[in-house]
Design a protein around this motif. Structure first.
Motif, PDB file in Angstrom:
ATOM      1  N   LEU A   1      46.850  68.653  26.069  1.00 49.39           N
ATOM      2  CA  LEU A   1      46.382  69.840  26.771  1.00 49.39           C
ATOM      3  C   LEU A   1      47.515  70.492  27.562  1.00 49.39           C
ATOM      4  O   LEU A   1      47.637  71.722  27.590  1.00 49.39           O
ATOM      5  N   SER A   2      48.375  69.689  28.167  1.00 43.03           N
ATOM      6  CA  SER A   2      49.539  70.223  28.890  1.00 43.03           C
ATOM      7  C   SER A   2      50.453  70.998  27.943  1.00 43.03           C
ATOM      8  O   SER A   2      50.932  72.091  28.275  1.00 43.03           O
ATOM      9  N   LEU A   3      50.693  70.434  26.757  1.00 41.60           N
ATOM     10  CA  LEU A   3      51.546  71.103  25.776  1.00 41.60           C
ATOM     11  C   LEU A   3      50.901  72.392  25.273  1.00 41.60           C
ATOM     12  O   LEU A   3      51.589  73.400  25.053  1.00 41.60           O
ATOM     13  N   GLU A   4      49.576  72.366  25.110  1.00 40.86           N
ATOM     14  CA  GLU A   4      48.874  73.564  24.644  1.00 40.86           C
ATOM     15  C   GLU A   4      48.966  74.688  25.670  1.00 40.86           C
ATOM     16  O   GLU A   4      49.228  75.847  25.319  1.00 40.86           O
TER      17      GLU A   4
ATOM     18  N   PHE B   1      41.090  76.281  31.899  1.00 42.64           N
ATOM     19  CA  PHE B   1      42.120  76.412  30.874  1.00 42.64           C
ATOM     20  C   PHE B   1      42.656  77.845  30.817  1.00 42.64           C
ATOM     21  O   PHE B   1      43.875  78.066  30.830  1.00 42.64           O
ATOM     22  N   ALA B   2      41.731  78.816  30.757  1.00 40.11           N
ATOM     23  CA  ALA B   2      42.152  80.223  30.702  1.00 40.11           C
ATOM     24  C   ALA B   2      42.904  80.611  31.972  1.00 40.11           C
ATOM     25  O   ALA B   2      43.899  81.346  31.920  1.00 40.11           O
ATOM     26  N   SER B   3      42.455  80.119  33.120  1.00 43.16           N
ATOM     27  CA  SER B   3      43.129  80.422  34.387  1.00 43.16           C
ATOM     28  C   SER B   3      44.550  79.883  34.390  1.00 43.16           C
ATOM     29  O   SER B   3      45.480  80.552  34.857  1.00 43.16           O
ATOM     30  N   ALA B   4      44.729  78.659  33.867  1.00 45.11           N
ATOM     31  CA  ALA B   4      46.060  78.063  33.809  1.00 45.11           C
ATOM     32  C   ALA B   4      46.979  78.887  32.926  1.00 45.11           C
ATOM     33  O   ALA B   4      48.131  79.158  33.283  1.00 45.11           O
ATOM     34  N   VAL B   5      46.470  79.318  31.773  1.00 45.48           N
ATOM     35  CA  VAL B   5      47.292  80.106  30.852  1.00 45.48           C
ATOM     36  C   VAL B   5      47.664  81.449  31.470  1.00 45.48           C
ATOM     37  O   VAL B   5      48.827  81.879  31.412  1.00 45.48           O
TER      38      VAL B   5
ATOM     39  N   SER C   1      51.654  70.277  35.572  1.00 38.63           N
ATOM     40  CA  SER C   1      51.139  69.189  36.409  1.00 38.63           C
ATOM     41  C   SER C   1      50.385  69.727  37.620  1.00 38.63           C
ATOM     42  O   SER C   1      49.561  69.022  38.207  1.00 38.63           O
ATOM     43  N   LEU C   2      50.640  70.995  37.997  1.00 39.03           N
ATOM     44  CA  LEU C   2      49.929  71.594  39.125  1.00 39.03           C
ATOM     45  C   LEU C   2      48.511  72.007  38.764  1.00 39.03           C
ATOM     46  O   LEU C   2      47.699  72.307  39.649  1.00 39.03           O
ATOM     47  N   CYS C   3      48.211  72.036  37.465  1.00 35.71           N
ATOM     48  CA  CYS C   3      46.897  72.515  37.026  1.00 35.71           C
ATOM     49  C   CYS C   3      45.771  71.555  37.374  1.00 35.71           C
ATOM     50  O   CYS C   3      44.598  71.902  37.226  1.00 35.71           O
ATOM     51  N   PHE C   4      46.120  70.363  37.832  1.00 32.02           N
ATOM     52  CA  PHE C   4      45.057  69.450  38.267  1.00 32.02           C
ATOM     53  C   PHE C   4      44.308  70.021  39.463  1.00 32.02           C
ATOM     54  O   PHE C   4      43.147  69.663  39.724  1.00 32.02           O
ATOM     55  N   THR C   5      44.943  70.957  40.199  1.00 39.37           N
ATOM     56  CA  THR C   5      44.303  71.547  41.379  1.00 39.37           C
ATOM     57  C   THR C   5      43.170  72.491  41.009  1.00 39.37           C
ATOM     58  O   THR C   5      42.383  72.877  41.875  1.00 39.37           O
TER      59      THR C   5
ATOM     60  N   SER D   1      46.312  65.100  35.940  1.00 33.99           N
ATOM     61  CA  SER D   1      44.932  64.974  36.389  1.00 33.99           C
ATOM     62  C   SER D   1      44.309  63.687  35.864  1.00 33.99           C
ATOM     63  O   SER D   1      43.647  62.946  36.611  1.00 33.99           O
ATOM     64  N   ARG D   2      44.539  63.385  34.602  1.00 38.12           N
ATOM     65  CA  ARG D   2      43.976  62.165  34.015  1.00 38.12           C
ATOM     66  C   ARG D   2      44.645  60.919  34.608  1.00 38.12           C
ATOM     67  O   ARG D   2      43.976  59.908  34.851  1.00 38.12           O
TER      68      ARG D   2
END
Length: 219
Positions: free
Chosen positions: A20-23, A87-91, A160-164, A172-173
């Motif tokens: 998911l991080s790579l995606e 996911f969309a927010s991270a992208v 790695s910040l997307c866990f927030t 996150s995992r």
């Protein structure tokens, strides 16, 4: 051996988060780098409105921490009636950051193209747009390539910040595993090693490209 046994048990869950991080990284770069190219061309535009709009986007994107952008898109936009998944927010957030930073990298590459190359393009009959397409952009992107690759590594790390925002990516995992097993150090070491598997070879590749492109730089 006990450590390897723990890692073996955690690896399937972590590899899903890593994917998911790579995606997220791939989509952010796929959107952000072309956006950066557009912004790099818009910043020096003759139109004042285009120039100011591009500069404003670039300065906000570079000035705001990635964490703030993530929080703004995921938690802030819903107050304006626009709700996105994590996911969309991270992208979206990482693509905006990518566009802002890469625009300056690409613009520096364009400015590094020798003025003689630009003059030669006009002398052989190319108009301004053709000179941009066939001379300035290809050579400028070649100069900017190592820096763009280096920035791509940083964006992978920034996921790695997307866990927030509750995105179940690698960190996150790993954090979830640590909170349930209290084995924080082993699981975070494994997560760090998984990042290193890509980041270290990529960093070496950037160094090689910088040396090779430096030797063959257009003067």
């Amino acid at each position: 051996m006990e450590l390897l046994t723990l890692w073996k048990g955690w690896f399937p869950e972590l590899i899903d988060g890593y994917g998911l991080s790579l995606e997220v990284t791939a989509l952010s770069l796929g959107i952000g780098v072309p956006l950066g190219l557009v912004l790099a061309l818009a910043v020096p535009a003759k139109s004042k409105a285009i120039r100011i709009s591009a500069l404003t986007f670039v300065e906000i994107g570079r000035g705001a921490p990635v964490l703030i952008l993530l929080q703004f898109v995921y938690f802030g936009l819903p107050t304006a009636g626009l709700t996105l998944t994590s996911f969309a927010s991270a992208v979206v957030a990482l693509a905006c950051c990518t566009g802002a930073y890469t625009s300056e990298i690409i613009r520096a590459g364009f400015e590094a193209v020798p003025y003689g190359q630009k003059e030669a393009a006009l002398v052989i009959g190319l108009n301004g747009l053709d000179a941009l397409r066939f001379v300035i952009v290809p050579q400028g992107l070649r100069v900017a390539l190592p820096a763009l690759l280096g920035f791509s590594i940083m964006m992978l790390q920034a996921t790695s910040l997307c866990f927030t925002i509750a995105l179940p990516e690698l960190v996150s995992r790993a954090s979830n595993i640590g909170s349930t097993t209290f084995e924080y150090m082993p699981v975070l070491i494994l997560a760090g090693l998984m990042f290193a598997v890509i980041c270290i070879p990529a960093t070496l590749l950037v160094s090689v490209l910088e040396r090779r492109l430096g030797r063959h730089a257009v003067r």
